[in-house]
Write an enzyme that holds these catalytic residues in place. Structure first.
Site, PDB file in Angstrom:
ATOM      1  CG  ASP A   1      -2.110  -0.868   1.125  1.00  0.00           C
ATOM      2  OD1 ASP A   1      -2.084  -1.786   0.292  1.00  0.00           O
ATOM      3  OD2 ASP A   1      -3.073  -0.642   1.881  1.00  0.00           O
ATOM      4  CG  ASP A   2       0.081   3.888   2.197  1.00  0.00           C
ATOM      5  OD1 ASP A   2      -1.038   3.440   1.894  1.00  0.00           O
ATOM      6  OD2 ASP A   2       0.414   4.194   3.353  1.00  0.00           O
TER       7      ASP A   2
ATOM      8  CG  HIS B   1      -4.633   2.989  -0.657  1.00  0.00           C
ATOM      9  ND1 HIS B   1      -5.597   2.409   0.135  1.00  0.00           N
ATOM     10  CD2 HIS B   1      -3.582   3.239   0.179  1.00  0.00           C
ATOM     11  CE1 HIS B   1      -5.142   2.318   1.384  1.00  0.00           C
ATOM     12  NE2 HIS B   1      -3.944   2.821   1.439  1.00  0.00           N
TER      13      HIS B   1
ATOM     14  CG  HIS C   1      -3.576   7.222   2.771  1.00  0.00           C
ATOM     15  ND1 HIS C   1      -3.621   7.098   4.134  1.00  0.00           N
ATOM     16  CD2 HIS C   1      -3.278   5.995   2.296  1.00  0.00           C
ATOM     17  CE1 HIS C   1      -3.353   5.845   4.474  1.00  0.00           C
ATOM     18  NE2 HIS C   1      -3.150   5.154   3.370  1.00  0.00           N
TER      19      HIS C   1
ATOM     20  CG  HIS D   1       2.285   0.360   4.391  1.00  0.00           C
ATOM     21  ND1 HIS D   1       2.088  -0.500   5.447  1.00  0.00           N
ATOM     22  CD2 HIS D   1       1.123   1.033   4.227  1.00  0.00           C
ATOM     23  CE1 HIS D   1       0.846  -0.347   5.907  1.00  0.00           C
ATOM     24  NE2 HIS D   1       0.237   0.574   5.197  1.00  0.00           N
TER      25      HIS D   1
HETATM   26 ZN   LIG Z   1      -2.697   3.135   3.140  1.00  0.00          ZN
END
Ligand SMILES: [Zn+2]
Length: 255
Positions: free
Chosen positions: A76-77, A127, A131, A223
């Site tokens: 993620d991210d 995503h 955020h 991440h």
């Molecule tokens: Zn995230």
């Protein structure tokens, strides 16, 4: 921008409870195939008129398409110019396909990385734009903008490959956001095991957390952005071969 780990809050507990973990007498665990069936039987969202996107189920997915010993690696991210290439290297080294949950503006800023992720056989996940882990407390108009703008940015950066999932920041899904994502062909995506790599507790601790929480279910959260991810890269380098030795295989979240 300050970011919170996705794993905090109510979602991971619900995820574990909803999945239906079967504990064997040996203490080992498998995940029932029912998890996928239950998710797959949920009603599909209705696609907006005038487009050809195929709607998917609105229920939050956790099961793996690789079966009862399947694991889904989710990252993620990102994308991030420093860490995403290193994560891609480790995944390639062990022949693992993963799902990358990307933040819209970062995809826009690094289209080369988005294309590399796709070219390596990984899947894309929306995503959001900002955020915002409090998205579930915001208006539907805001949620819609966050999801659809990120979808557009990621799809453009990839050269037309659409995100197949939507993961709310911090797990802050709403019934509305799940339905909207599903109507755009993006299956809402949860997780079962938060590696807590975001907090940088040390590589050993990340590995230990994954092994301890593996009975929770097949979808693992890591991440590739939001700070120094050296520990994440090292932890993956340790975790992936170990899981293979234990007879797990790697797949994608069910759609
Ligand atoms: Zn995230």
């Amino acid at each position: 921008m300050a970011r919170r780990s996705d794993g905090r809050g109510w979602n991971s507990k619900l995820v574990g409870a909803a999945l239906g973990v079967t504990l064997l007498a040996t203490g080992a665990s498998v995940w029932t195939a029912q998890a996928g069936t239950a998710d797959g039987s949920s009603p599909e969202a209705t696609a907006p008129a005038g487009n050809h996107v195929r709607p998917t189920a609105v229920a939050i997915a956790h099961a793996s398409d690789a079966g009862t010993r399947g694991i889904n690696i989710t990252i993620d991210d990102g994308p991030d110019p420093e860490w995403t290439p290193q994560v891609l290297d480790v995944l390639r080294e062990y022949g693992v396909k993963a799902t990358f949950c990307m933040v819209g503006p970062q995809a826009q800023a690094h289209p080369d990385l988005v294309k590399k992720v796709v070219a390596a056989g990984h899947r894309l996940c929306d995503h959001s734009v900002s955020h915002d882990t409090a998205m579930d407390k915001k208006s539907e108009a805001y949620q819609s903008q966050q999801i659809l703008d990120a979808e557009r940015l990621i799809t453009k950066a990839s050269g037309g490959v659409r995100p197949m999932y939507y993961r709310a920041p911090g797990g802050a899904f709403t019934p509305y956001s799940r339905k909207l994502a599903a109507s755009r062909g993006m299956r809402p995506l949860g997780w079962n095991v938060d590696s807590k790599d975001f907090e940088r507790p040390g590589t050993e601790t990340i590995v230990a957390t994954v092994e301890r929480e593996l009975p929770n279910g097949p979808t693992l959260l890591f991440h590739d952005a939001g700070g120094d991810r050296t520990q994440t890269v090292e932890a993956l380098r340790r975790v992936l071969p170990r899981l293979k030795e234990q007879g797990y295989s790697f797949g994608f979240p069910v759609r």
